[in-house]
Motif scaffolding. Structure first.
Motif, PDB file in Angstrom:
ATOM      1  N   VAL A 251       0.826  -1.207   0.000  1.00  0.00           N
ATOM      2  CA  VAL A 251       0.000   0.000   0.000  1.00  0.00           C
ATOM      3  C   VAL A 251       0.860   1.257   0.000  1.00  0.00           C
ATOM      4  N   VAL A 252       1.943   1.211   0.769  1.00  0.00           N
ATOM      5  CA  VAL A 252       2.887   2.326   0.824  1.00  0.00           C
ATOM      6  C   VAL A 252       4.262   1.752   0.487  1.00  0.00           C
ATOM      7  N   GLU A 253       4.987   2.420  -0.409  1.00  0.00           N
ATOM      8  CA  GLU A 253       6.312   1.931  -0.793  1.00  0.00           C
ATOM      9  C   GLU A 253       7.294   2.074   0.371  1.00  0.00           C
TER      10      GLU A 253
ATOM     11  N   HIS B 171       8.548   6.404   6.815  1.00  0.00           N
ATOM     12  CA  HIS B 171       7.927   7.633   6.288  1.00  0.00           C
ATOM     13  C   HIS B 171       7.578   8.587   7.432  1.00  0.00           C
ATOM     14  N   ARG B 172       7.378   8.051   8.610  1.00  0.00           N
ATOM     15  CA  ARG B 172       7.232   8.874   9.813  1.00  0.00           C
ATOM     16  C   ARG B 172       8.342   8.431  10.770  1.00  0.00           C
TER      17      ARG B 172
ATOM     18  N   HIS C  10       9.730   9.232  13.579  1.00  0.00           N
ATOM     19  CA  HIS C  10       9.537   9.021  15.013  1.00  0.00           C
ATOM     20  C   HIS C  10       8.781   7.728  15.304  1.00  0.00           C
ATOM     21  N   ILE C  11       7.868   7.386  14.412  1.00  0.00           N
ATOM     22  CA  ILE C  11       7.125   6.133  14.600  1.00  0.00           C
ATOM     23  C   ILE C  11       8.087   4.958  14.433  1.00  0.00           C
TER      24      ILE C  11
ATOM     25  N   PHE D 156       8.993   2.464  17.401  1.00  0.00           N
ATOM     26  CA  PHE D 156       8.664   1.053  17.204  1.00  0.00           C
ATOM     27  C   PHE D 156       9.910   0.183  17.405  1.00  0.00           C
TER      28      PHE D 156
ATOM     29  N   THR E 191       8.798   0.943   5.695  1.00  0.00           N
ATOM     30  CA  THR E 191       7.553   1.676   5.403  1.00  0.00           C
ATOM     31  C   THR E 191       7.227   2.634   6.554  1.00  0.00           C
TER      32      THR E 191
ATOM     33  N   TRP F 131      -0.326  -4.152  11.093  1.00  0.00           N
ATOM     34  CA  TRP F 131       0.495  -3.326  10.196  1.00  0.00           C
ATOM     35  C   TRP F 131       0.748  -4.055   8.878  1.00  0.00           C
TER      36      TRP F 131
ATOM     37  N   ASP G 297      -0.439  -6.927   7.560  1.00  0.00           N
ATOM     38  CA  ASP G 297      -1.523  -7.501   6.769  1.00  0.00           C
ATOM     39  C   ASP G 297      -2.419  -6.406   6.187  1.00  0.00           C
ATOM     40  N   SER G 298      -2.445  -5.217   6.792  1.00  0.00           N
ATOM     41  CA  SER G 298      -3.143  -4.083   6.174  1.00  0.00           C
ATOM     42  C   SER G 298      -2.307  -3.521   5.034  1.00  0.00           C
ATOM     43  N   MET G 299      -1.017  -3.334   5.287  1.00  0.00           N
ATOM     44  CA  MET G 299      -0.126  -2.696   4.314  1.00  0.00           C
ATOM     45  C   MET G 299       0.248  -3.630   3.170  1.00  0.00           C
TER      46      MET G 299
END
Lengths: 197, 197
Positions: A3-5, A39-40, A42-43, A47, A36, A166, A168-170
């Protein structure tokens, strides 16, 4: 398709890039999931810290076994990306072929102790939706493990609650090493890469 | 009854006591969830950072991230997290009607198309097995960029961690979020404290 590169390692800001090299120890790669998240930044940083803190073993729970706990929750939730990663991680922390082949059917296997079976049954129930942990399942766990060990086991189960959603959605794409581990150990349980190409 | 006892405030490391006091001042209470997690202090330190980076930084509004987190918790069934997020939706200025109609976001007039797109990803991404589709993300990208998709999916994933933690541990619900849940999602959605009472 993802979903997001994922960012390439050289696109990640320097401090974070150095930081996430940590994952090459347990996994051999900086996984697409973290690239992935980057892209943020700090996240991704927070993590990574959470991953390090949860996977640190201060009591009786071993690194090899923590990945098997992660595997069981990923099996229940259906995330094939996480299934392959946890099997690979457990193998890299010295698991045996017998344990990796048997973990999906841990209840009937001679290769797990009663304490391990109680923890894996707890992980299985905790990953069900709605949550399947009963007083009986929790009692089984408490017979074998201290409160501190239970917090470590729970930390792994919760960490994979994050990762199962994360990845399985992405639709995070699987890297070569975990694909090889998945094909080696998980084929009999019907594993394939699914959407994670 | 909770499966692990929360630690008393005076046995918590000092730097973490400060954060707990901050939560108490901003939300009116310190959540019991982190008071069990603190038995492994580095887990709670990293978790609080991750929580901060996902929900309180970036360009997606706090209100929408709280709504995303609430519907993910509604999909998974964790009533502890539902009550906490109903409270945070209220703090970030969702009306009681809007919180109460969240489960009917597809048809309620209180939601914009952008909010609906994010809530659809959250509802489907929190199901087990994962139901988020390419179409859900195509719709999301009409309203948000890739970096914002990372914030939204990270919120869903964060509650993958918390839904498992709190519904497994049977974390005891505090009075304030319980009261807010009664007045916002007690009617339409039929919220009750369940095992968290």
């Amino acid at each position: 398709m993802a979903v997001v590169e994922p960012l390439e390692e050289e696109q990640i800001e320097r401090e974070l890039r150095d930081y996430v090299q940590f994952f090459k120890g347990p996994l051999g790669v900086v996984p697409n999931s973290v690239r992935t998240m980057s892209h943020r930044p700090h996240i991704a940083k927070a993590f990574t810290d959470l991953n390090i803190a949860v996977m640190k073993c201060e009591g009786e729970v071993t690194p090899e076994f923590k990945r098997l706990v992660g595997y069981i929750t990923s099996m229940v939730s259906g995330c094939r990306y996480c299934q392959a990663h946890t099997i690979l991680g457990s193998e890299r922390f010295g698991s045996s072929e017998e344990r990796l082949n048997d973990v999906a059917n841990f209840e009937d296997s001679p290769h797990f102790t009663a304490a391990e079976k109680a923890a894996l049954a707890f992980a299985f129930a905790a990953a069900e939706v709605p949550n399947g942990v009963t007083e009986e399942v929790a009692d089984g766990l408490r017979q074998h493990w201290s409160d501190e060990d239970i917090v470590e086991i729970m930390g792994v189960i919760a960490l994979f609650g994050y990762l199962n959603r994360w990845n399985d959605s992405m639709g995070s794409a699987l890297e070569d090493l975990p694909v090889e581990a998945g094909e080696k150990y998980l084929k009999p349980s019907g594993w394939n890469v699914g959407k994670h190409t | 009854m909770p499966h692990v006892t929360p630690l008393p405030f005076e046995s918590v490391p000092e730097d973490i006591q400060e954060r707990f006091t901050h939560y108490k001042n901003t939300r009116g209470f310190t959540p019991n969830s982190i008071q069990t997690m603190v038995r492994r202090p580095n887990i709670v330190r990293a978790f609080m950072q991750l929580n901060q980076a996902i929900l309180y930084e970036g360009t997606v509004s706090e209100e929408l991230k709280m709504l995303v987190s609430l519907i993910a918790s509604q999909a998974s069934g964790c009533r502890y997290c539902q009550a906490h997020m109903a409270n945070l939706c209220k703090i970030y200025e969702s009306s009681a009607d809007k919180i109460g109609q969240l489960w009917e976001f597809e048809t309620s007039e209180l939601f914009t198309d952008a909010e609906r797109a994010a809530l659809r990803v959250a509802l489907h991404g929190a199901m087990s097995p994962n139901q988020a589709t390419q179409e859900d993300f195509d719709e999301l990208y009409k309203h948000f960029n890739e970096d914002e998709a990372v914030e939204i999916v990270a919120s869903i994933a964060l509650f993958g961690y918390l839904n498992r933690w709190n519904d497994t541990m049977a974390t005891e619900l505090e009075e304030l979020p319980s009261d807010v849940a009664q007045e916002t999602i007690g009617g339409n959605f039929g919220w009750e404290p369940g095992k968290h009472a």
